[in-house]
Design a protein around this motif. Structure first.
Motif, mmCIF file in Angstrom:
data_model
loop_
_atom_site.group_PDB
_atom_site.id
_atom_site.type_symbol
_atom_site.label_atom_id
_atom_site.label_comp_id
_atom_site.label_asym_id
_atom_site.label_seq_id
_atom_site.Cartn_x
_atom_site.Cartn_y
_atom_site.Cartn_z
ATOM 1 N N ARG A 260 4.591 -11.955 12.005
ATOM 2 C CA ARG A 260 4.592 -12.433 10.767
ATOM 3 C C ARG A 260 2.902 -11.514 10.508
ATOM 4 N NH1 ARG A 260 8.184 -15.367 12.431
ATOM 5 N NH2 ARG A 260 10.185 -15.501 11.333
ATOM 6 N N VAL A 261 1.869 -11.372 10.560
ATOM 7 C CA VAL A 261 0.535 -11.247 10.244
ATOM 8 C C VAL A 261 -0.024 -10.285 10.866
ATOM 9 C CG1 VAL A 261 -1.226 -12.937 9.711
ATOM 10 C CG2 VAL A 261 0.865 -14.233 9.128
ATOM 11 N N THR A 353 0.725 -8.767 5.354
ATOM 12 C CA THR A 353 2.135 -9.348 5.911
ATOM 13 C C THR A 353 3.326 -8.311 5.785
ATOM 14 O OG1 THR A 353 2.744 -9.992 4.158
ATOM 15 C CG2 THR A 353 1.702 -11.508 5.512
ATOM 16 N N CYS A 359 1.665 -15.502 3.788
ATOM 17 C CA CYS A 359 2.176 -15.765 5.044
ATOM 18 C C CYS A 359 1.732 -17.656 5.363
ATOM 19 C CB CYS A 359 2.544 -15.905 6.213
ATOM 20 S SG CYS A 359 3.561 -16.411 7.458
ATOM 21 N N GLY A 372 -2.521 -13.799 5.756
ATOM 22 C CA GLY A 372 -1.418 -12.793 6.103
ATOM 23 C C GLY A 372 -2.155 -12.386 4.083
ATOM 24 N N SER A 374 -3.943 -10.268 2.805
ATOM 25 C CA SER A 374 -3.530 -8.618 2.264
ATOM 26 C C SER A 374 -4.497 -7.479 1.032
ATOM 27 C CB SER A 374 -1.705 -8.175 1.880
ATOM 28 O OG SER A 374 -1.180 -8.668 2.820
ATOM 29 N N SER A 407 9.444 -14.276 3.813
ATOM 30 C CA SER A 407 8.016 -14.197 5.163
ATOM 31 C C SER A 407 8.564 -13.529 6.389
ATOM 32 C CB SER A 407 7.018 -15.311 5.361
ATOM 33 O OG SER A 407 6.221 -15.085 6.344
#
Length: 436
Positions: A260-261, A353, A359, A372, A374, A407
């Protein structure tokens, strides 16, 4: 590929302006043999040190494990911009999570700014006010004016000033932008000195910081009464709780989070002091970022050096000539600086993410993770550490608010996320170059 060791020398800060101007910090010892703790924190950036500080001040026995030096990763390399809000705008947050949760998320982001400013003050790190958002197209400015009105009306935030083309050009002397806005409630600072200051505070509170202590494996407790074991290269730490705060450098320590990351690289340069020419870049001591997908961001430091970040990279390895890569977008905005020398150039690894929201996860019954950010992590990462510290102590409302957000994993999970990101970044980079 292990990003912890792909682009940097073991235990050395990158050749950044921040490393050259950082406050002194004696090395912390390496983790050796067997130790015990209430909580082990993996990673000594904003997230990890905030968690360690808040836990230590609450009386918990904490060990922080860092593979290199305190602030080695994104926390010590970033653009230094302390932004408002979450990574997504409030209309997107309302669509994602509902109006009530969107308000809670906005309030948490404001709390993150206050916390970061408070820790900076405690650490003796100055914060300059003002971050501008530069719009390339009139339609972006139209949307921004609507969002400024909504923030003032519905969220009680009235610190953003809208600036038409002439007003914005008087602030940011460049022909590259159609208009802009200035957030007087945001700010910028020396990011490495902030994390060094947080390390000093955590150390003084009793946290045991261990540098050059790469975590190879974690055996999580799976039932009541069991302990977790965090294995390093020279020993191990037995503990009740684990906090994962490695962000883009998490590697394979947890596959759920890794799916997820996504770690990506970004690059920054610093110029020689501009002196009187600083007014050709900014007429006020603010930070700026623009609306490109591969965002450009910049500010002047107290010695009038321009610190400018930009330029995409479709490899986990840093380019051989970082300065040349970043000079290109810099000169697209400020062609008059073609004769200015670049004295420092460095890269760093952040994490994104799918939906650009952090996340937050519980990878195991006694394990918390936050990552994550971003590109919007200076304040939110600092808050994330506090939220995880509170959750360890049984006060999990803030952590659970973030963990309840969607997520999604990257298509293909951890195995295929990178080639798909390369394709996506190439497409958005093309759109940037074509002006879409």
């Amino acid at each position: 590929m292990n990003l912890l060791f792909s682009n940097d020398r073991l235990g050395e800060y990158p050749p950044s302006l921040y490393a050259a101007t950082r406050d002194p910090l004696p090395a912390f010892p390496q983790q050796r043999g067997e130790e015990r703790a209430d909580v082990v924190v993996v990673g000594a950036g904003y997230t990890g040190l905030s968690a360690a500080l808040h836990l230590a001040e609450a009386g918990r026995d904490v060990v922080v494990l860092e593979a290199h030096r305190v602030g080695f990763g994104a926390s010590g390399r970033n653009g230094g911009q302390l932004g408002s809000g979450q990574r997504l705008e409030v209309d997107d947050l309302e669509s994602m999570a509902g109006v009530e949760t969107a308000h809670r998320l906005w309030d948490m982001a404001e709390e993150a700014k206050r916390l970061t400013r408070d820790l900076a003050a405690r650490a003796g790190v100055s914060v300059a006010d003002g971050i501008a958002h530069a719009f390339r197209k009139p339609v972006e400015f139209d949307h921004a004016r609507a969002m400024v009105d909504r923030l003032s009306r519905d969220y009680g935030y009235d610190r953003i000033e809208v600036l038409d083309r002439d007003a914005f050009r008087a602030l940011v002397p460049s022909d590259a932008y159609a208009a802009g806005e200035l957030d007087h409630g945001a700010g910028h600072l020396h990011p490495l000195n902030l994390v060094i200051g947080m390390a000093r505070l955590a150390d003084a509170a009793g946290a045991r910081i261990r540098e050059l202590s790469h975590v190879h494996h974690i055996r999580h407790a799976r039932k009541p009464g069991e302990k977790s074991v965090v294995q390093t290269g020279k020993g191990r730490v037995i503990c009740d709780h684990v906090i994962l705060a490695a962000n883009g450098y998490l590697g394979n320590l947890d596959t759920h989070v890794a799916a997820r990351v996504m770690p990506i690289n970004n690059f920054i340069v610093a110029t020689e002091p501009l002196g009187a020419r600083a007014a050709e870049v900014l007429t006020r001591p603010i930070g700026v970022h623009d609306t490109k997908f591969v965002v450009n961001y910049w500010r002047l430091d107290p010695e009038t050096r321009l610190i400018f970040g930009g330029g995409e990279n479709v490899s986990y390895r840093f380019p051989a000539d970082i300065a040349a890569k970043v000079r290109k977008p810099l000169l697209e905005i400020y062609p008059n600086l073609a004769d200015v020398a670049l004295t420092h150039a460095w890269g760093g690894t952040l994490a994104i993410t799918m939906n650009r929201m952090p996340c937050f996860a519980r990878p195991a019954p006694n394990c918390l993770s936050a990552s994550g950010y971003s590109g919007h992590g200076l304040a939110l990462a600092t808050l994330a550490g506090k939220l995880m510290a509170q959750a360890v102590q049984g006060q999990s409302e803030g952590f659970d608010t973030m963990a309840a957000l969607p997520s999604p994993s990257f298509p293909g999970g951890a195995a295929l996320r990178w080639p798909l990101l390369v394709a996506g970044m190439s497409w958005y980079s093309l759109r940037d170059r074509l002006g879409f």
